[in-house]
Design a protein around this motif. Structure first.
Motif, short mmCIF file in Angstrom:
data_model
loop_
_atom_site.label_atom_id
_atom_site.label_comp_id
_atom_site.label_asym_id
_atom_site.label_seq_id
_atom_site.Cartn_x
_atom_site.Cartn_y
_atom_site.Cartn_z
N UNK A 86 0.86 -1.19 0.00
CA UNK A 86 0.00 0.00 0.00
C UNK A 86 0.90 1.23 0.00
N UNK A 87 0.79 2.03 -1.04
CA UNK A 87 1.52 3.29 -1.12
C UNK A 87 0.57 4.42 -0.72
N UNK A 88 0.99 5.26 0.21
CA UNK A 88 0.18 6.41 0.62
C UNK A 88 0.87 7.66 0.08
N UNK A 89 0.11 8.47 -0.62
CA UNK A 89 0.69 9.64 -1.27
C UNK A 89 -0.16 10.87 -0.99
N UNK A 90 0.48 11.96 -0.62
CA UNK A 90 -0.25 13.19 -0.33
C UNK A 90 0.71 14.34 -0.18
N UNK A 91 0.19 15.43 0.32
CA UNK A 91 0.99 16.64 0.44
C UNK A 91 1.25 17.04 1.88
N UNK A 92 1.95 18.15 2.04
CA UNK A 92 2.29 18.70 3.34
C UNK A 92 1.89 20.17 3.35
N UNK A 98 -0.12 14.72 5.23
CA UNK A 98 -1.10 13.70 4.86
C UNK A 98 -0.49 12.30 4.86
N UNK A 99 0.70 12.16 4.33
CA UNK A 99 1.33 10.84 4.21
C UNK A 99 1.56 10.22 5.59
N UNK A 100 2.07 11.01 6.51
CA UNK A 100 2.34 10.50 7.86
C UNK A 100 1.05 10.07 8.54
N UNK A 101 0.01 10.87 8.40
CA UNK A 101 -1.27 10.53 9.04
C UNK A 101 -1.91 9.31 8.38
N UNK A 102 -1.74 9.18 7.08
CA UNK A 102 -2.28 8.02 6.38
C UNK A 102 -1.58 6.74 6.84
N UNK A 103 -0.27 6.81 6.99
CA UNK A 103 0.49 5.66 7.46
C UNK A 103 0.05 5.26 8.87
N UNK A 104 -0.12 6.25 9.74
CA UNK A 104 -0.55 5.98 11.11
C UNK A 104 -1.93 5.32 11.13
N UNK A 117 4.22 1.93 2.11
CA UNK A 117 5.31 2.68 1.49
C UNK A 117 4.86 4.12 1.28
N UNK A 118 5.71 5.07 1.63
CA UNK A 118 5.37 6.48 1.45
C UNK A 118 5.62 6.90 0.01
N UNK A 119 4.66 7.59 -0.58
CA UNK A 119 4.79 8.08 -1.94
C UNK A 119 4.90 9.59 -1.97
N UNK A 120 6.10 10.08 -2.01
CA UNK A 120 6.35 11.53 -2.05
C UNK A 120 7.18 11.87 -3.28
N UNK A 121 6.91 13.02 -3.93
CA UNK A 121 5.87 14.00 -3.62
C UNK A 121 4.50 13.53 -4.10
N UNK A 130 3.47 10.35 -11.06
CA UNK A 130 4.90 10.33 -11.32
C UNK A 130 5.65 9.56 -10.24
N UNK A 131 5.20 9.71 -9.01
CA UNK A 131 5.84 9.02 -7.89
C UNK A 131 5.65 7.51 -7.98
N UNK A 132 4.44 7.05 -8.31
CA UNK A 132 4.23 5.60 -8.38
C UNK A 132 4.90 5.01 -9.62
N UNK A 133 5.09 5.84 -10.64
CA UNK A 133 5.85 5.37 -11.80
C UNK A 133 7.27 5.02 -11.37
N UNK A 134 7.86 5.90 -10.55
CA UNK A 134 9.22 5.66 -10.04
C UNK A 134 9.26 4.47 -9.08
N UNK A 135 8.32 4.43 -8.15
CA UNK A 135 8.29 3.35 -7.17
C UNK A 135 8.03 2.00 -7.82
N UNK A 136 7.19 2.01 -8.85
CA UNK A 136 6.92 0.77 -9.56
C UNK A 136 8.17 0.19 -10.20
#
Length: 240
Positions: A86-92, A98-104, A117-121, A130-136
């Motif tokens: 599960x990749x969580x992606x969001x902003x600050x 958002x990402x930290x709270x989603x993970x929690x 997995x954190x998806x930043x940015x 773009x982030x999941x393209x890289x992570x993939x």
């Protein structure tokens, strides 16, 4: 004569814009309906199916109900066994992450830390794709199941197609912005406009953040006549 000609041209342009908007709205609603269907993915040799949860507003006390609905949908899918990660992606926005709270949220719901997995940015849709393209590519993740609000489906699919990523969208049918009809109507319209806007170069769209605390988040609520945010603070003991 000049005035008449100008009015005619203006009328033609206005009619063209209205037609384009109507077509875009129809496409958003069609994709929205498809996002509410059961998820079916085909595994690939050497690859791991993964979920990516798109961010929404978070608050000082945790994810908003809108974001909680997306996370709960991701939990249901993960528990069904359709994805391994599960990749969580969001902003600050300031102290709000958002990402930290989603993970929690996911960890408190019983998801092992190593699965998340954190998806930043991830400040907007294009950044997350773009982030999941890289992570993939880095972690052999594919196909992707994108989890968001149903009306967001069209833009996610368009961006994924442009990036050449295999994505299926799963919408959270109980999201407050879908259940509230007034907000939903305005969201569909703004989403239709956004799908057209995202045809512009990334250098332009990257300037628009759709995460916590932005005008892009709050304006549609005011246009819908909502003075109390339907995505306000959740109760943490309601986590599934």
């Amino acid at each position: 004569m000049r005035m008449s000609r100008s009015l005619t041209i203006a009328g033609i342009l206005a009619a063209g814009c209205c037609t384009s908007l109507a077509v875009s709205i129809a496409r958003v609603k069609r994709a929205e309906a498809e996002a509410l269907r059961s998820v079916v993915v085909t595994s690939r040799p050497g690859m791991r199916p993964a979920l990516v949860v798109f961010g929404a507003e978070t608050t000082l006390t945790g994810p908003s109900p809108e974001l909680s609905a997306r996370l709960s949908q991701a939990l249901r899918l993960w528990r069904s066994g359709v994805a391994q990660m599960i990749v969580v992606s969001g902003g600050v926005a300031g102290s709000l992450d958002e990402v930290a709270d989603m993970s929690t949220f996911l960890v408190e719901a019983g998801v092992p830390v190593q699965v998340i997995m954190e998806g930043r940015p991830g400040g907007n849709t294009r950044q997350t794709i773009s982030t999941i393209e890289r992570l993939g590519a880095e972690h052999s993740l594919s196909p992707w199941i994108a989890v968001s609000t149903p009306f967001h489906s069209r833009r996610i699919r368009d961006e994924a197609r442009r990036a050449g990523i295999d994505v299926v969208v799963s919408g959270a049918k109980d999201s407050p912005e879908t259940v509230d009809r007034a907000v939903h109507r305005v969201r569909v319209i703004t989403e239709a406009i956004a799908t057209v806007y995202y045809l512009l170069p990334p250098s332009i769209t990257a300037r628009v953040r759709t995460s916590t605390g932005t005008l892009r988040h709050s304006l549609p609520l005011y246009l819908a006549g909502v003075r109390v945010d339907v995505t306000s603070v959740p109760e943490h003991d309601d986590y599934p």
